[in-house]
Design a protein around this motif. Sequence first.
Motif, PDB file in Angstrom:
ATOM      1  N   ARG A  25      65.482  47.187  67.900  1.00  0.00           N
ATOM      2  CA  ARG A  25      65.478  45.924  68.641  1.00  0.00           C
ATOM      3  C   ARG A  25      65.573  44.799  67.620  1.00  0.00           C
ATOM      4  N   ASP A 133      55.400  42.178  64.698  1.00  0.00           N
ATOM      5  CA  ASP A 133      55.906  43.036  65.771  1.00  0.00           C
ATOM      6  C   ASP A 133      57.114  42.441  66.484  1.00  0.00           C
ATOM      7  N   GLN A 138      63.061  45.796  64.711  1.00  0.00           N
ATOM      8  CA  GLN A 138      61.898  46.562  65.121  1.00  0.00           C
ATOM      9  C   GLN A 138      62.343  47.914  65.677  1.00  0.00           C
ATOM     10  N   TRP A 139      61.633  48.976  65.307  1.00  0.00           N
ATOM     11  CA  TRP A 139      61.915  50.290  65.864  1.00  0.00           C
ATOM     12  C   TRP A 139      61.548  50.329  67.337  1.00  0.00           C
ATOM     13  N   ALA A 140      62.439  50.857  68.161  1.00  0.00           N
ATOM     14  CA  ALA A 140      62.174  51.022  69.591  1.00  0.00           C
ATOM     15  C   ALA A 140      61.978  52.508  69.876  1.00  0.00           C
ATOM     16  N   THR A 141      61.061  53.124  69.140  1.00  0.00           N
ATOM     17  CA  THR A 141      60.870  54.571  69.229  1.00  0.00           C
ATOM     18  C   THR A 141      59.579  54.969  69.931  1.00  0.00           C
ATOM     19  N   GLY A 142      58.705  53.992  70.200  1.00  0.00           N
ATOM     20  CA  GLY A 142      57.427  54.336  70.810  1.00  0.00           C
ATOM     21  C   GLY A 142      56.490  55.043  69.852  1.00  0.00           C
ATOM     22  N   ASP A 233      66.263  57.609  76.685  1.00  0.00           N
ATOM     23  CA  ASP A 233      65.489  56.403  76.990  1.00  0.00           C
ATOM     24  C   ASP A 233      64.058  56.767  77.382  1.00  0.00           C
ATOM     25  N   ALA A 237      60.672  55.882  75.148  1.00  0.00           N
ATOM     26  CA  ALA A 237      59.696  54.990  75.768  1.00  0.00           C
ATOM     27  C   ALA A 237      58.301  55.607  75.829  1.00  0.00           C
TER      28      ALA A 237
END
Length: 260
Positions: A25, A133, A138-142, A233, A237
């Motif tokens: 992101r 943050d 930013q990593w969108a990997t959870g 996805d 998430a």
Amino acid sequence: MLHQDVLMADIDVDQWRNAQSLLLRSAKAARRLVVIHDRGTVVKFRHTAGTACTGRVDRVDDPHALAEALYAQNAEAVDFVVVMERDAVDSYFAAVQDSWDIDEDLDVFVQRTYALLDRYPDGIVTFPGAARDVLGLQWATGASRDDVERAARALVPAGTTVVLGVYDAGSLWASLVLDLDEDHKVTSVTTADPSLVDIAGTREEVLGRLTAWQESTGRTVSLALLLDRPAADEYLAAPADRKGAVLTALVEGGTATFRV
């Protein structure tokens, strides 16, 4: 985990772009209201797309209250508000440069660049969310970097290769191929090369070809995962402590293929 001299070569533009859109992101791509001040005197008040915003001020006394108020007044037009003091920004970048250690893993340095933002809680302010943050990529990997490293050490034998991919509309949509050394550091990052491996077919066929392609170069593929795009996805998430259960459900539901 990411070797200081990681090799990134033979990357397919489409595969790489799609992987980035799924995993990252970017604050640069977000709609931002930027306020820059010099010891309280505002020198810039601007939306990154030039959109008119309400709440313009000439002075910053409480950057946190201002950022929250500006976001509330312009929520339809912005993803976040950032209020920065010039000296704080200069000090931050100097601290980042001073922290560089040529012998450390690259991802350790990158992680520290975000952590250093915490030194300037009043000088670099974002809303909603803390600067570390929100800003940058930013990593969108959870999952955190530490979560990923623990999972890699638990699931991937040292000195082997991991093949990851996302499947959509009958072909491979995104991919990452990672080589790990004996210390579990990623030494090479690439993608599937459509000129060398057929990326169309069923999910099982595509994953089989990807694995065979890597093994034909002398590598040992210890883990291969290909998920349908909606499944990817859902998996990303999921929180770190639920990813195993979610992946099991996706495989059992027929929307992911997992090989170890």
